[in-house]
Design a protein around this motif. Structure first.
Motif, PDB file in Angstrom:
ATOM      1  N   PRO A  36       0.832  -1.206   0.000  1.00 44.08           N
ATOM      2  CA  PRO A  36       0.000   0.000   0.000  1.00 44.08           C
ATOM      3  C   PRO A  36       0.862   1.250   0.000  1.00 44.08           C
ATOM      4  CG  PRO A  36      -0.824  -1.581   1.594  1.00 44.08           C
ATOM      5  CD  PRO A  36       0.492  -2.108   1.104  1.00 44.08           C
ATOM      6  N   PRO A  37       0.467   2.302  -0.677  1.00 44.56           N
ATOM      7  CA  PRO A  37       1.271   3.521  -0.750  1.00 44.56           C
ATOM      8  C   PRO A  37       1.439   4.157   0.616  1.00 44.56           C
ATOM      9  CG  PRO A  37      -0.942   3.930  -1.539  1.00 44.56           C
ATOM     10  CD  PRO A  37      -0.820   2.451  -1.349  1.00 44.56           C
ATOM     11  N   GLU A  38       2.500   4.934   0.783  1.00 47.24           N
ATOM     12  CA  GLU A  38       2.751   5.604   2.047  1.00 47.24           C
ATOM     13  C   GLU A  38       1.670   6.639   2.306  1.00 47.24           C
ATOM     14  OE1 GLU A  38       6.148   8.384   4.215  1.00 47.24           O
ATOM     15  OE2 GLU A  38       6.579   7.341   2.339  1.00 47.24           O
ATOM     16  N   VAL A  39       1.120   6.608   3.519  1.00 48.87           N
ATOM     17  CA  VAL A  39       0.153   7.612   3.920  1.00 48.87           C
ATOM     18  C   VAL A  39       0.922   8.754   4.539  1.00 48.87           C
ATOM     19  CG1 VAL A  39      -1.847   8.112   5.360  1.00 48.87           C
ATOM     20  CG2 VAL A  39      -1.613   5.868   4.291  1.00 48.87           C
ATOM     21  N   VAL A  40       0.944   9.869   3.872  1.00 51.18           N
ATOM     22  CA  VAL A  40       1.792  10.953   4.345  1.00 51.18           C
ATOM     23  C   VAL A  40       1.196  11.572   5.609  1.00 51.18           C
ATOM     24  CG1 VAL A  40       2.903  13.118   3.722  1.00 51.18           C
ATOM     25  CG2 VAL A  40       2.514  11.369   1.977  1.00 51.18           C
ATOM     26  N   PHE A  41       0.037  12.232   5.469  1.00 50.63           N
ATOM     27  CA  PHE A  41      -0.597  12.830   6.641  1.00 50.63           C
ATOM     28  C   PHE A  41      -2.106  12.718   6.491  1.00 50.63           C
ATOM     29  CE2 PHE A  41       3.423  15.123   6.136  1.00 50.63           C
ATOM     30  CZ  PHE A  41       4.004  14.807   7.347  1.00 50.63           C
ATOM     31  N   LEU A  42      -2.761  12.351   7.588  1.00 50.97           N
ATOM     32  CA  LEU A  42      -4.215  12.261   7.597  1.00 50.97           C
ATOM     33  C   LEU A  42      -4.806  13.487   8.279  1.00 50.97           C
ATOM     34  CD1 LEU A  42      -4.910   8.601   8.713  1.00 50.97           C
ATOM     35  CD2 LEU A  42      -5.468   9.591   6.502  1.00 50.97           C
ATOM     36  N   PRO A  43      -5.992  13.944   7.836  1.00 46.02           N
ATOM     37  CA  PRO A  43      -6.697  14.969   8.608  1.00 46.02           C
ATOM     38  C   PRO A  43      -7.242  14.343   9.883  1.00 46.02           C
ATOM     39  CG  PRO A  43      -8.028  14.246   6.738  1.00 46.02           C
ATOM     40  CD  PRO A  43      -6.699  13.573   6.597  1.00 46.02           C
ATOM     41  N   LEU A  44      -6.727  14.775  11.023  1.00 46.35           N
ATOM     42  CA  LEU A  44      -7.058  14.138  12.293  1.00 46.35           C
ATOM     43  C   LEU A  44      -8.010  14.949  13.156  1.00 46.35           C
ATOM     44  CD1 LEU A  44      -3.553  12.724  13.298  1.00 46.35           C
ATOM     45  CD2 LEU A  44      -5.427  11.564  12.114  1.00 46.35           C
ATOM     46  N   GLY A  45      -8.465  16.090  12.664  1.00 48.55           N
ATOM     47  CA  GLY A  45      -9.386  16.883  13.460  1.00 48.55           C
ATOM     48  C   GLY A  45      -8.673  17.723  14.504  1.00 48.55           C
ATOM     49  N   THR A  46      -9.446  18.298  15.390  1.00 48.76           N
ATOM     50  CA  THR A  46      -8.917  19.210  16.415  1.00 48.76           C
ATOM     51  C   THR A  46      -9.011  18.556  17.794  1.00 48.76           C
ATOM     52  OG1 THR A  46      -9.719  21.055  15.105  1.00 48.76           O
ATOM     53  CG2 THR A  46      -9.126  21.532  17.389  1.00 48.76           C
TER      54      THR A  46
ATOM     55  N   ALA B  18       5.634  14.940  13.855  1.00 48.30           N
ATOM     56  CA  ALA B  18       5.753  16.003  14.858  1.00 48.30           C
ATOM     57  C   ALA B  18       5.851  17.373  14.187  1.00 48.30           C
ATOM     58  CB  ALA B  18       6.972  15.754  15.741  1.00 48.30           C
ATOM     59  N   GLU B  19       6.621  17.472  13.102  1.00 47.83           N
ATOM     60  CA  GLU B  19       6.767  18.750  12.421  1.00 47.83           C
ATOM     61  C   GLU B  19       5.455  19.188  11.783  1.00 47.83           C
ATOM     62  OE1 GLU B  19       9.915  18.325   9.625  1.00 47.83           O
ATOM     63  OE2 GLU B  19      11.510  18.319  11.150  1.00 47.83           O
ATOM     64  N   TYR B  20       4.731  18.248  11.186  1.00 46.17           N
ATOM     65  CA  TYR B  20       3.512  18.601  10.471  1.00 46.17           C
ATOM     66  C   TYR B  20       2.412  19.074  11.420  1.00 46.17           C
ATOM     67  CZ  TYR B  20      -0.358  18.332   7.157  1.00 46.17           C
ATOM     68  OH  TYR B  20      -1.418  18.637   6.365  1.00 46.17           O
ATOM     69  N   TYR B  21       2.236  18.351  12.544  1.00 51.80           N
ATOM     70  CA  TYR B  21       1.167  18.693  13.477  1.00 51.80           C
ATOM     71  C   TYR B  21       1.641  19.621  14.596  1.00 51.80           C
ATOM     72  CZ  TYR B  21      -1.855  15.271  11.269  1.00 51.80           C
ATOM     73  OH  TYR B  21      -2.611  14.596  10.365  1.00 51.80           O
TER      74      TYR B  21
ATOM     75  N   LEU C   2      -5.401   8.113  15.514  1.00 47.95           N
ATOM     76  CA  LEU C   2      -4.781   7.102  14.667  1.00 47.95           C
ATOM     77  C   LEU C   2      -5.479   5.753  14.818  1.00 47.95           C
ATOM     78  CD1 LEU C   2      -0.993   7.989  15.119  1.00 47.95           C
ATOM     79  CD2 LEU C   2      -2.428   8.406  13.115  1.00 47.95           C
ATOM     80  N   ARG C   3      -5.855   5.409  16.039  1.00 47.24           N
ATOM     81  CA  ARG C   3      -6.559   4.142  16.267  1.00 47.24           C
ATOM     82  C   ARG C   3      -7.901   4.128  15.519  1.00 47.24           C
ATOM     83  NH1 ARG C   3      -9.948   2.359  21.007  1.00 47.24           N
ATOM     84  NH2 ARG C   3      -9.953   0.086  20.979  1.00 47.24           N
ATOM     85  N   ALA C   4      -8.626   5.249  15.571  1.00 46.01           N
ATOM     86  CA  ALA C   4      -9.907   5.337  14.860  1.00 46.01           C
ATOM     87  C   ALA C   4      -9.701   5.206  13.358  1.00 46.01           C
ATOM     88  CB  ALA C   4     -10.594   6.661  15.188  1.00 46.01           C
ATOM     89  N   ALA C   5      -8.641   5.854  12.836  1.00 44.27           N
ATOM     90  CA  ALA C   5      -8.378   5.779  11.397  1.00 44.27           C
ATOM     91  C   ALA C   5      -8.071   4.349  10.967  1.00 44.27           C
ATOM     92  CB  ALA C   5      -7.208   6.699  11.038  1.00 44.27           C
ATOM     93  N   ILE C   6      -7.397   3.590  11.837  1.00 40.25           N
ATOM     94  CA  ILE C   6      -7.077   2.189  11.533  1.00 40.25           C
ATOM     95  C   ILE C   6      -8.352   1.340  11.560  1.00 40.25           C
ATOM     96  CG2 ILE C   6      -5.870   0.145  12.370  1.00 40.25           C
ATOM     97  CD1 ILE C   6      -3.657   2.072  13.405  1.00 40.25           C
ATOM     98  N   LEU C   7      -9.137   1.477  12.605  1.00 37.28           N
ATOM     99  CA  LEU C   7     -10.325   0.632  12.759  1.00 37.28           C
ATOM    100  C   LEU C   7     -11.399   0.934  11.722  1.00 37.28           C
ATOM    101  CD1 LEU C   7     -10.657   0.579  16.642  1.00 37.28           C
ATOM    102  CD2 LEU C   7      -9.853  -1.257  15.153  1.00 37.28           C
ATOM    103  N   LEU C   8     -11.479   2.183  11.272  1.00 44.14           N
ATOM    104  CA  LEU C   8     -12.491   2.563  10.292  1.00 44.14           C
ATOM    105  C   LEU C   8     -12.012   2.406   8.852  1.00 44.14           C
ATOM    106  CD1 LEU C   8     -13.919   5.707  12.093  1.00 44.14           C
ATOM    107  CD2 LEU C   8     -15.023   3.486  11.850  1.00 44.14           C
ATOM    108  N   GLY C   9     -10.773   1.906   8.678  1.00 42.84           N
ATOM    109  CA  GLY C   9     -10.282   1.615   7.338  1.00 42.84           C
ATOM    110  C   GLY C   9      -9.652   2.782   6.612  1.00 42.84           C
ATOM    111  N   ARG C  10      -9.523   3.931   7.270  1.00 42.96           N
ATOM    112  CA  ARG C  10      -8.870   5.060   6.604  1.00 42.96           C
ATOM    113  C   ARG C  10      -7.370   4.827   6.490  1.00 42.96           C
ATOM    114  NH1 ARG C  10     -12.106   8.368  10.418  1.00 42.96           N
ATOM    115  NH2 ARG C  10     -14.120   8.749   9.405  1.00 42.96           N
ATOM    116  N   LEU C  11      -6.857   4.045   7.398  1.00 44.73           N
ATOM    117  CA  LEU C  11      -5.464   3.571   7.306  1.00 44.73           C
ATOM    118  C   LEU C  11      -5.533   2.062   7.101  1.00 44.73           C
ATOM    119  CD1 LEU C  11      -3.554   5.533  10.104  1.00 44.73           C
ATOM    120  CD2 LEU C  11      -3.111   5.616   7.656  1.00 44.73           C
TER     121      LEU C  11
END
Length: 500
Positions: A7-17, A54-57, A32-41
């Protein structure tokens, strides 16, 4: 050369506030756990490095490392030297996670309900669009209808004409074009209509679009404001009916019989309707023609009421027992009230996405302005290629050739039905088109359709075209896209599927 299926590298996900009172480490872990369980990752996806995350967020690197470490220890992530940190292919505690996923989905549904509550959105939610990804068939399976044989299209010739348009001296073709359509193609369409459909019209009355559906949408917007009444054939083309349903007009379902639209019933049900949708040359789906008497009655109604008629002339060229009958638009007086629509998707190939409207003079300017506002213009490059294809005589030769091919396949379909389907399916005389409405000698139409699907045989239940549901069980079946061998083989398979 081997293909990397990782699978391609997932650079950054929109994680909300982050919520108030929640630590950044907990927020990142839960997101991150939610993104994994819901299939976004998805399984195997590669996460960014802790430094990049760390730099991005704008987090401390230690915060990211702690969240990653907790996910690693619980089995959601795997870390390998040289491979980075990836989502585990087997996730932990499926029972607990199932409840977590349900809670997240419920929360997201509640959040989605805060979206604007508009009539269009509400009506759209109630239909399953005929052109949606879910409803489009995968591949061509006999006897799926409404399809022509793209393998018989002269693709090498089309490629040559396409290449000619891409010469450096013709790069203006890559710019925006006239919102009404390329003048050369409008002239070509006018010439074609005069010969093939008996319609004498100036090129200035022709508006080029991407689809007939787009043309009907313009008519509903401009000619049937608010909750105006609009006549719709019953049975009729589902795409037109669905567009009316979401547009907000009051659709009036007018019954159809062997002579076409029951104009007298339309007048009785809604004399003041602003628009009537009809398929007079080959009624969709039953295949009959609108009788001369009803053509006159329909035109008289439109003229008396100041209403308009939308003539969908979708595949009238493919007529096997005689020359194509003239279009409704060709009749005396029709030029003031009839809006004729045609498409090249049936005559050439679906992906060309080019269609046209023949408009009354008083509607040319407003329709062109509305089309320019909504879609700018149809594909200019495709228009230029098609104009050459018509002017050089290739279009006429192609249509004549396909008419012979489809006539032969119609005969093969009818003969196969006679040999194999007696007592199961009745096939009426095939006089035109690419498909035919067939009667089923079984009570459960839906079950028959599902059995055929399981056997790899395409069709559409005839009930999908009706509103009144007064018809006998039936199937819409196509023959044009399938050669004689495929027709014979599938005819035999159909018998086995239904008798099972």
């Amino acid at each position: 050369m081997a293909v990397d299926k990782t699978p391609p590298e997932v650079v950054f996900l929109p994680l909300g506030t982050p919520e108030e009172g929640v630590s950044l480490q907990s927020w990142l872990y839960e997101s991150l756990r939610a993104a994994i369980l819901l299939g976004r990752l998805p399984a195997g996806s590669k996460l960014p490095s802790t430094r990049a995350m760390a730099e991005y967020y704008k987090l401390a690197r230690g915060t990211v490392q702690a969240a990653y470490q907790q996910l690693l220890s619980e089995g959601y992530l795997q870390a390998r030297t040289g491979s980075g940190t990836r989502v585990s292919k087997v996730l932990p505690d499926p029972t607990l996670n199932a409840g977590y996923v349900r809670r997240k989905v419920v929360a997201e549904v509640k959040e989605s309900r805060s979206a604007p509550d508009t009539p269009w959105l509400n009506r759209l939610a109630e239909i399953d669009p005929i052109f949606s990804r879910r409803t489009l068939p995968s591949g061509l399976r006999p006897f799926f209808p409404h399809r022509g044989d793209i393998k018989a299209f002269p693709i090498d010739l089309w490629r040559k004409l396409h290449t000619q348009q891409l010469r450096s001296s013709r790069l203006s073709m890559l710019l925006d074009s006239d919102p009404a359509g390329l003048p050369a193609l409008r002239e070509a369409v006018a010439g074609y209509l005069a010969i093939a459909r008996g319609v004498q019209v100036s090129a200035s009355r022709i508006l080029l679009l991407s689809t007939v559906q787009q043309g009907l949408d313009l008519c509903l917007r401009l000619l049937a404001p608010g909750e105006s009444q609009v006549w719709m054939e019953d049975p009729g083309y589902p795409g037109a009916r669905q567009l009316m349903e979401v547009s907000g007009v009051r659709r009036v379902d007018v019954p159809v019989d062997q002579a076409g639209l029951r104009v007298d019933e339309g007048v009785r049900l809604a004399r003041d309707a602003r628009l009537a949708y009809v398929t007079p040359s080959r009624q969709a789906p039953l295949g009959g023609e609108l009788s001369p008497a009803r053509r006159l009655a329909l035109l008289q109604w439109a003229q008396e009421q100041g209403s308009h008629i939308f003539e969908d002339d979708y595949d009238s060229e493919y007529r096997f027992i005689a020359k194509p009958i003239p279009a409704l638009r060709s009749m005396p007086g029709a030029e003031h009230s009839v809006i004729m629509a045609g498409t090249f998707s049936k005559l050439l190939f679906p992906a060309i996405r080019l269609a046209y409207l023949v408009l009354p003079e008083h509607l040319v300017e407003p329709f062109t302005r509305a089309s320019a506002l909504l879609s700018r213009h149809a594909n200019g490059l495709a228009q230029a290629v098609l104009a050459d294809f018509i002017h050089e005589g290739h279009f006429d030769r192609h249509v004549r050739r396909m008419r012979k091919i489809y006539a032969s396949r119609a005969d093969a379909f009818a003969e196969a039905a006679h040999r194999h389907w007696r007592g199961l399916i009745d096939v009426p005389e095939i006089r035109a088109g690419m498909d035919i409405a067939c009667r089923l000698h079984v009570e459960d139409e839906q079950l028959a359709f599902e059995r055929l699907q399981e056997a790899g045989i395409g069709s559409i239940p005839l009930s999908r075209y009706w509103v009144a549901n007064t018809q006998a069980p039936g199937l819409m079946m196509g023959f044009a896209a399938y050669d004689e061998a495929a027709i014979e083989g599938s005819a035999k398979a159909l018998v086995q599927a239904l008798r099972a």
